[in-house]
Design an enzyme around this catalytic site. Structure first.
Site, PDB file in Angstrom:
ATOM      1  N   TYR A  46       0.836  -1.204   0.000  1.00  0.00           N
ATOM      2  CA  TYR A  46       0.000   0.000   0.000  1.00  0.00           C
ATOM      3  C   TYR A  46       0.879   1.266   0.000  1.00  0.00           C
ATOM      4  O   TYR A  46       0.432   2.336  -0.372  1.00  0.00           O
ATOM      5  CB  TYR A  46      -0.867   0.046   1.262  1.00  0.00           C
ATOM      6  CG  TYR A  46      -2.080  -0.865   1.279  1.00  0.00           C
ATOM      7  CD1 TYR A  46      -2.294  -1.840   0.302  1.00  0.00           C
ATOM      8  CD2 TYR A  46      -3.022  -0.744   2.300  1.00  0.00           C
ATOM      9  CE1 TYR A  46      -3.407  -2.667   0.356  1.00  0.00           C
ATOM     10  CE2 TYR A  46      -4.145  -1.563   2.351  1.00  0.00           C
ATOM     11  CZ  TYR A  46      -4.335  -2.525   1.374  1.00  0.00           C
ATOM     12  OH  TYR A  46      -5.444  -3.332   1.437  1.00  0.00           O
ATOM     13  N   GLY A  47       2.113   1.080   0.466  1.00  0.00           N
ATOM     14  CA  GLY A  47       2.976   2.225   0.749  1.00  0.00           C
ATOM     15  C   GLY A  47       3.375   3.080  -0.432  1.00  0.00           C
ATOM     16  O   GLY A  47       3.916   4.171  -0.263  1.00  0.00           O
ATOM     17  N   CYS A  77      -1.958  -1.148   9.877  1.00  0.00           N
ATOM     18  CA  CYS A  77      -1.114  -0.760   8.747  1.00  0.00           C
ATOM     19  C   CYS A  77      -0.945   0.749   8.863  1.00  0.00           C
ATOM     20  O   CYS A  77      -1.940   1.482   8.975  1.00  0.00           O
ATOM     21  CB  CYS A  77      -1.824  -1.127   7.446  1.00  0.00           C
ATOM     22  SG  CYS A  77      -1.029  -0.499   5.959  1.00  0.00           S
ATOM     23  N   ASN A  78       0.290   1.191   8.855  1.00  0.00           N
ATOM     24  CA  ASN A  78       0.529   2.630   9.008  1.00  0.00           C
ATOM     25  C   ASN A  78      -0.024   3.418   7.829  1.00  0.00           C
ATOM     26  O   ASN A  78      -0.615   4.482   7.999  1.00  0.00           O
ATOM     27  CB  ASN A  78       2.025   2.902   9.142  1.00  0.00           C
ATOM     28  CG  ASN A  78       2.562   2.446  10.474  1.00  0.00           C
ATOM     29  OD1 ASN A  78       2.646   3.222  11.409  1.00  0.00           O
ATOM     30  ND2 ASN A  78       2.924   1.186  10.579  1.00  0.00           N
ATOM     31  N   THR A  79       0.161   2.866   6.632  1.00  0.00           N
ATOM     32  CA  THR A  79      -0.283   3.584   5.438  1.00  0.00           C
ATOM     33  C   THR A  79      -1.805   3.733   5.444  1.00  0.00           C
ATOM     34  O   THR A  79      -2.338   4.823   5.191  1.00  0.00           O
ATOM     35  CB  THR A  79       0.186   2.837   4.170  1.00  0.00           C
ATOM     36  OG1 THR A  79       1.593   2.581   4.279  1.00  0.00           O
ATOM     37  CG2 THR A  79      -0.097   3.631   2.927  1.00  0.00           C
ATOM     38  N   THR A 189       4.663  -1.372   9.711  1.00  0.00           N
ATOM     39  CA  THR A 189       4.431  -2.603  10.477  1.00  0.00           C
ATOM     40  C   THR A 189       5.567  -3.617  10.390  1.00  0.00           C
ATOM     41  O   THR A 189       5.724  -4.447  11.272  1.00  0.00           O
ATOM     42  CB  THR A 189       3.149  -3.280   9.978  1.00  0.00           C
ATOM     43  OG1 THR A 189       3.205  -3.334   8.552  1.00  0.00           O
ATOM     44  CG2 THR A 189       1.931  -2.511  10.422  1.00  0.00           C
ATOM     45  N   HIS A 190       6.350  -3.571   9.307  1.00  0.00           N
ATOM     46  CA  HIS A 190       7.440  -4.539   9.164  1.00  0.00           C
ATOM     47  C   HIS A 190       8.647  -4.191  10.043  1.00  0.00           C
ATOM     48  O   HIS A 190       9.455  -5.058  10.351  1.00  0.00           O
ATOM     49  CB  HIS A 190       7.934  -4.577   7.708  1.00  0.00           C
ATOM     50  CG  HIS A 190       6.986  -5.220   6.753  1.00  0.00           C
ATOM     51  ND1 HIS A 190       5.731  -4.718   6.506  1.00  0.00           N
ATOM     52  CD2 HIS A 190       7.106  -6.316   5.982  1.00  0.00           C
ATOM     53  CE1 HIS A 190       5.128  -5.491   5.599  1.00  0.00           C
ATOM     54  NE2 HIS A 190       5.942  -6.465   5.270  1.00  0.00           N
TER      55      HIS A 190
HETATM   56  N1  DGL Z   1       1.935  -2.462   6.243  1.00  0.00           N
HETATM   57  C1  DGL Z   1       2.434  -1.302   5.549  1.00  0.00           C
HETATM   58  C2  DGL Z   1       2.554  -0.118   6.491  1.00  0.00           C
HETATM   59  O1  DGL Z   1       2.641  -0.276   7.690  1.00  0.00           O
HETATM   60  C3  DGL Z   1       3.774  -1.592   4.905  1.00  0.00           C
HETATM   61  C4  DGL Z   1       3.710  -2.441   3.687  1.00  0.00           C
HETATM   62  C5  DGL Z   1       3.030  -1.758   2.532  1.00  0.00           C
HETATM   63  O2  DGL Z   1       3.609  -0.863   1.890  1.00  0.00           O
HETATM   64  O3  DGL Z   1       1.895  -2.126   2.261  1.00  0.00           O
HETATM   65  O4  DGL Z   1       2.577   0.987   6.047  1.00  0.00           O
END
Ligand code: DGL
Length: 277
Positions: A46-47, A77-79, A189-190
């Site tokens: 998503y980023g 998810c932060n995004t 999150t990673h």
């Molecule tokens: N889970 C996404 C986040 O925390 C990182 C991976 C993505 O780009 O989807 O932003």
């Protein structure tokens, strides 16, 4: 809230496997709760996507979680928290929580010199969400954001402790070291999975804030305040944790089992595009 069952599961979603770092914290801090997790493995990352796309995806996932009769939704998810949470929250009549606010709040509180770094996806950095929330809490703070796009594939390739990860982390983090931040938010999150590498490079003088941990704490408070904590005993062997993905379930299961000690009993693939928008 009326009509919400205390023994209903907590809905948790992410673009893929990263949100498992949040689910893992919820399992640790709220061991008597059920979880329904959705990882959008077919559409990750998503980023690097637009706000509209991330919001559309998040809306579909929230609708899917509603069909599982969850009592609350955690945007792990932060995004998606940065781009979609405010909008989805208006549409879904359930308590929701994202990972950005809990992490930002703690960073604003713990910094001593007021210099806070945020590492995250490009989208999270572009949204300015972390910096906006931090400044609401601590107007004197200076926030320096740095997108670290290569961290996600490195984690997914399992290179958690590897010279290649060290080298890339040095490049990304050196400018944050140069400006003298004393607090660093792991705003994707990673990243908690390469926390050791990041911590070693940043040094002891820098406090690492893990929004996954802070979100589980905030969720616990939120459920307590709303009298929504599960009070029923959960029988071992029941489906306490259910996992759904939009792509290959076995691949997800293997990764999940490498980071979650509770054992992923089953993961199921569903067609998320079928959900109404
Ligand atoms: N889970 C996404 C986040 O925390 C990182 C991976 C993505 O780009 O989807 O932003």
């Amino acid at each position: 809230m009326d009509g919400i069952r205390k023994n209903a599961p907590i809905g948790v979603f992410d673009s893929g496997v990263g949100g498992l770092t949040v689910a893992r914290e919820i399992m640790r801090q709220l061991p008597n709760e059920r979880i329904v997790y959705f990882g959008d493995t077919a559409r990750v990352p998503y980023g690097n996507k637009s706000k509209d796309t991330v919001t559309r995806y998040s809306r579909q996932i929230a609708r899917f979680l509603l069909t599982k009769e969850v009592k609350t939704i955690v945007v792990a998810c932060n995004t998606a928290s940065a781009y979609a949470l405010d909008e989805i929250e208006k549409e879904i009549h359930l308590p929701m929580i994202g990972v950005v606010k809990p992490g930002a709040k703690v960073a604003a509180e713990v910094t001593k010199n007021g210099k806070i770094g945020v590492i995250a996806t490009q989208a999270t950095i572009d949204s300015n969400s972390y910096s906006d929330y931090i400044k609401q809490k601590n107007p004197q703070a200076t926030v320096l954001g740095k997108a670290c796009p290569l961290f996600v594939p490195l984690v997914e390739e399992g290179l958690l402790e590897d010279p290649v990860t060290d080298e890339i982390a040095m490049r990304y983090l050196s400018e944050l070291i140069d400006v003298g931040i004393d607090t660093l938010i792991l705003g994707c999150t990673h990243y908690p999975l390469i926390r050791k590498t990041i911590g070693r490079i940043m040094g002891d003088g820098v406090t690492l804030v893990n929004p996954a941990y802070e979100t589980a704490r905030a969720l616990k408070r939120q459920l307590e305040e709303r009298n929504l904590l599960n009070e029923e005993k959960i029988d071992l062997g029941t489906n306490q944790y259910q996992f759904f993905v939009s792509d290959d379930a076995d691949k997800f299961k293997n990764f999940a089992n490498s980071i979650i000690r509770y054992g992923i009993l089953s993961a199921k693939t569903i067609n998320i595009e079928e959900q109404n928008e």
